[in-house]
Scaffold this active site. Structure first.
Site, PDB file in Angstrom:
ATOM      1  N   GLU A   1       0.866  -1.142  -0.064  1.00  0.00           N
ATOM      2  CA  GLU A   1       0.123  -0.085   0.093  1.00  0.00           C
ATOM      3  C   GLU A   1       0.732   1.097  -0.130  1.00  0.00           C
ATOM      4  OE1 GLU A   1      -2.873  -0.237  -0.281  1.00  0.00           O
ATOM      5  OE2 GLU A   1      -4.013  -1.885   0.399  1.00  0.00           O
TER       6      GLU A   1
ATOM      7  N   CYS B   1      -2.893   8.549   3.050  1.00  0.00           N
ATOM      8  CA  CYS B   1      -2.439   8.097   1.747  1.00  0.00           C
ATOM      9  C   CYS B   1      -3.400   8.594   0.541  1.00  0.00           C
ATOM     10  CB  CYS B   1      -2.099   6.658   1.757  1.00  0.00           C
ATOM     11  SG  CYS B   1      -3.616   5.663   2.695  1.00  0.00           S
TER      12      CYS B   1
HETATM   13  P1  NAD Z   1       8.467   5.034   4.535  1.00  0.00           P
HETATM   14  O1  NAD Z   1       8.543   4.173   3.306  1.00  0.00           O
HETATM   15  O2  NAD Z   1       9.554   6.172   4.821  1.00  0.00           O
HETATM   16  O3  NAD Z   1       8.210   4.299   5.776  1.00  0.00           O
HETATM   17  C1  NAD Z   1       7.504   3.268   6.164  1.00  0.00           C
HETATM   18  C2  NAD Z   1       8.136   2.301   6.959  1.00  0.00           C
HETATM   19  O4  NAD Z   1       9.132   1.637   6.170  1.00  0.00           O
HETATM   20  C3  NAD Z   1       8.558   2.643   8.367  1.00  0.00           C
HETATM   21  O5  NAD Z   1       8.338   1.775   9.252  1.00  0.00           O
HETATM   22  C4  NAD Z   1      10.309   2.519   7.891  1.00  0.00           C
HETATM   23  O6  NAD Z   1      11.144   2.341   8.999  1.00  0.00           O
HETATM   24  C5  NAD Z   1      10.345   1.461   6.981  1.00  0.00           C
HETATM   25  N1  NAD Z   1      11.368   1.152   6.155  1.00  0.00           N
HETATM   26  C6  NAD Z   1      12.186   2.078   5.465  1.00  0.00           C
HETATM   27  N2  NAD Z   1      13.303   1.559   4.533  1.00  0.00           N
HETATM   28  C7  NAD Z   1      12.811   0.266   4.810  1.00  0.00           C
HETATM   29  C8  NAD Z   1      13.364  -1.017   4.123  1.00  0.00           C
HETATM   30  N3  NAD Z   1      14.590  -0.776   3.215  1.00  0.00           N
HETATM   31  N4  NAD Z   1      12.899  -1.986   4.203  1.00  0.00           N
HETATM   32  C9  NAD Z   1      11.902  -2.306   5.204  1.00  0.00           C
HETATM   33  N5  NAD Z   1      11.432  -1.324   5.895  1.00  0.00           N
HETATM   34  C10 NAD Z   1      11.793   0.138   5.557  1.00  0.00           C
HETATM   35  O7  NAD Z   1       7.079   5.858   4.655  1.00  0.00           O
HETATM   36  P2  NAD Z   1       6.543   6.801   5.496  1.00  0.00           P
HETATM   37  O8  NAD Z   1       7.177   8.184   5.241  1.00  0.00           O
HETATM   38  O9  NAD Z   1       6.603   6.247   7.086  1.00  0.00           O
HETATM   39  O10 NAD Z   1       4.869   7.214   4.967  1.00  0.00           O
HETATM   40  C11 NAD Z   1       4.446   7.961   4.045  1.00  0.00           C
HETATM   41  C12 NAD Z   1       4.003   7.300   2.814  1.00  0.00           C
HETATM   42  O11 NAD Z   1       3.329   6.402   3.006  1.00  0.00           O
HETATM   43  C13 NAD Z   1       3.316   8.392   1.950  1.00  0.00           C
HETATM   44  O12 NAD Z   1       4.048   8.158   0.477  1.00  0.00           O
HETATM   45  C14 NAD Z   1       2.055   7.628   1.855  1.00  0.00           C
HETATM   46  O13 NAD Z   1       1.248   7.962   0.819  1.00  0.00           O
HETATM   47  C15 NAD Z   1       2.129   6.378   2.209  1.00  0.00           C
HETATM   48  N6  NAD Z   1       1.004   5.623   2.790  1.00  0.00           N
HETATM   49  C16 NAD Z   1       0.225   4.852   2.045  1.00  0.00           C
HETATM   50  C17 NAD Z   1      -0.701   4.250   2.495  1.00  0.00           C
HETATM   51  C18 NAD Z   1      -1.551   3.426   1.821  1.00  0.00           C
HETATM   52  O14 NAD Z   1      -2.454   2.650   2.234  1.00  0.00           O
HETATM   53  N7  NAD Z   1      -1.633   3.272   0.416  1.00  0.00           N
HETATM   54  C19 NAD Z   1      -1.032   4.580   3.984  1.00  0.00           C
HETATM   55  C20 NAD Z   1      -0.369   5.361   4.454  1.00  0.00           C
HETATM   56  C21 NAD Z   1       0.665   5.841   3.950  1.00  0.00           C
END
Ligand code: NAD
Length: 476
Positions: free
Chosen positions: A249, A283
């Protein structure tokens, strides 16, 4: 200052290294969070692995009953959990229930509902084929151990979306919350472990590296990730190496399109919340609004009036409607995108400059005068800023909606639902709402297309996504 702990096989576990969690409304430190070691990640996966067969073997009715107890635990602790959401994520406490300001109490109430609904769903055996010679049944089996990685915008609700369907279907889980909002999730999992058998839901915590250890470990069987597109791609690669499926997602840049017969005054409130729920850090928020020339002025005016009347401040104070941006990285991104909009010909209708500290407060901001191609239109702002773009004919607006490489949600606003449905069918997005935006529901599948990811959550389809089919084929 308290150090909050992970839950591993039902027990509280700390780490040698910790980091501070910050309240985005005040900049103050609110607690310490363990940084899990790679060995602890492996231990958590091993605990989930050991607990899984017995959990899956429980009668369905028992698993359902335990999950209803999870919902009771959330309900009993809702004030405590909501306070953590506000203190750590920033969204104001707000009210409870679907008609209230969607703040932290709404998030925790959502956790309860998104637990009860999957708990009440069944995955009956499907008959794929039957004749005189054979009978073919499709049974649904859990994958095994689910690795879940969550973002910081709706920390508890998204954790619940990942945990609950997984365990309902007989999987066990290791979840890593975002490093920006870990404490609420660690506390939620600690509390629900009061009623779940040890090892069914475990946590690890720390930066992205810890998420990478978790999602690339050969000991996991399914990945659930919600977060940004770039991280999603890394996780998809890691999952592919182990040949395990992933539900991704990812981000969106949802277009909302008003048709010429829309009613700006009547629709302004729906549009407003569609764009600004959780300070736009959602999101599936409306992230660009396309308005026909004939409705442009009244629409901008109606949204401006709403944006200027919403109280913004520390969400622990009752009566606040908007809180801070959750973290410095996101705050800087919003500041930068608004500055670039000014340089690219944008007109600031309201807001447009930081409020000043302490905390990451930025006013609700409307920008007109931009075209497709401007950074604020093309990039996901994930903050309290909405570009409002004029269009001449509907084909042009649909082309604008579809031109980006994301497709999470979109919305069409019209007094003629049939006309709106025709437009909706031409938009490339996982969900197209009509006369509402972002109105997810626990019975309705939700997921993106294109760069917004793959797989769905919620409802029966969401439950199927954490199972694999097994065909039992019987000769007659
Ligand atoms: P992010 O991708 O920076 O981080 C999300 C999670 O991934 C964190 O827990 C982080 O520690 C972890 N992470 C980072 N690098 C990783 C790796 N290499 N391997 C595994 N895990 C890793 O995202 P964010 O800044 O926390 O969230 C914002 C983004 O999320 C926005 O783009 C938003 O649109 C999206 N989002 C999508 C939905 C949806 O349902 N589609 C819902 C909420 C947020």
């Amino acid at each position: 200052m308290n150090t909050y702990l992970n839950t591993l096989n039902g027990k509280a576990v700390g780490s040698d290294k910790t980091f501070e969690s910050i309240n985005p409304a005040t900049g103050e430190s609110i607690g310490r969070v363990p940084i899990s070691s790679q060995q602890q990640v492996k231990d958590a996966i091993a605990a989930a692995r050991a607990a899984q067969p017995a959990w899956a073997a429980r009668p369905d009715a028992e698993r359902k009953a335990l999950m209803m107890k999870v919902a009771e635990v959330i309900n009993k602790n809702s004030a405590y959990l909501a306070e953590w959401v506000t203190r750590e994520q920033g969204k104001p406490l707000g009210g409870v229930g679907p008609d209230q300001v969607p703040g932290a109490r709404f998030e925790v109430w959502g956790c309860e509902v998104w637990t009860q609904v999957p708990a009440s769903l069944d995955l009956p055996v499907e008959l794929a084929f039957e004749d005189d010679t054979r009978r073919d049944e499709v049974h649904r089996k859990p994958y095994g151990v689910v690795a879940a990685v969550a973002p910081w915008n709706w920390p508890l609700l998204i954790a619940i979306w990942q945990i609950i369907p997984s365990i309902r279907a007989g999987n066990t889980v290791v979840i890593k919350p975002s490093e920006y909002t870990s404490i609420g999730t660690l506390e939620l999992v600690r509390l629900i472990n009061e009623v779940l058998p040890a090892g069914v839901v475990n946590t690890v915590s720390g930066p992205g590296e810890v998420g990478a250890w978790l999602t690339s470990d050969p000991g996991i069987d399914k990945v659930m990730f919600t977060g940004s597109g770039p991280t999603g791609k890394k996780i998809a690669e890691a999952a592919a190496k182990n040949l395990v499926p992933a539900t991704l997602e990812l981000g969106g840049n949802d277009a909302a399109i008003m048709l010429p017969d829309a009613d700006p005054k009547a629709m302004a409130m729906g549009l407003f919340w569609g764009a600004f729920i959780n300070m736009g850090q959602t999101c599936a928020c409306a992230k660009r609004l396309y308005v026909p020339e004939s409705l442009f002025e009244p629409t901008v005016q109606a949204l401006k009036e709403l944006a200027e009347m919403m109280p913004m401040g520390d969400g622990l104070q009752e009566g606040m409607v908007m809180g801070p941006i959750q973290n410095k990285m996101q705050y800087d991104k919003v500041v930068n995108l608004v500055e670039s909009a000014k340089q690219q010909g944008g007109t600031i209708v309201c807001g447009g400059a930081p409020k000043g500290g302490p905390g990451y407060f930025y006013p609700l901001t409307l920008v007109t005068g931009l075209k497709d191609g401007a950074r604020l239109v093309d990039e996901e702002q994930f903050g309290p800023v909405l570009p409002i773009i004029k269009y001449r004919d509907i084909d042009e607006a649909i082309a604008s909606a579809n031109r980006l490489d994301v497709g999470l949600g979109a919305s069409v606003w019209s007094t003629d639902v049939e006309k709106a449905k025709q437009v909706a069918s031409r938009i490339q997005a996982g969900t197209v709402w009509i006369n509402q935006h972002g109105m997810i529901h626990p019975m309705v599948p939700f997921g993106g297309v294109k760069g917004s990811g793959y797989g769905v959550e919620f409802g029966l389809d969401g439950l199927k996504a954490v199972t694999q089919p097994q065909v039992i084929s019987i000769k007659k």
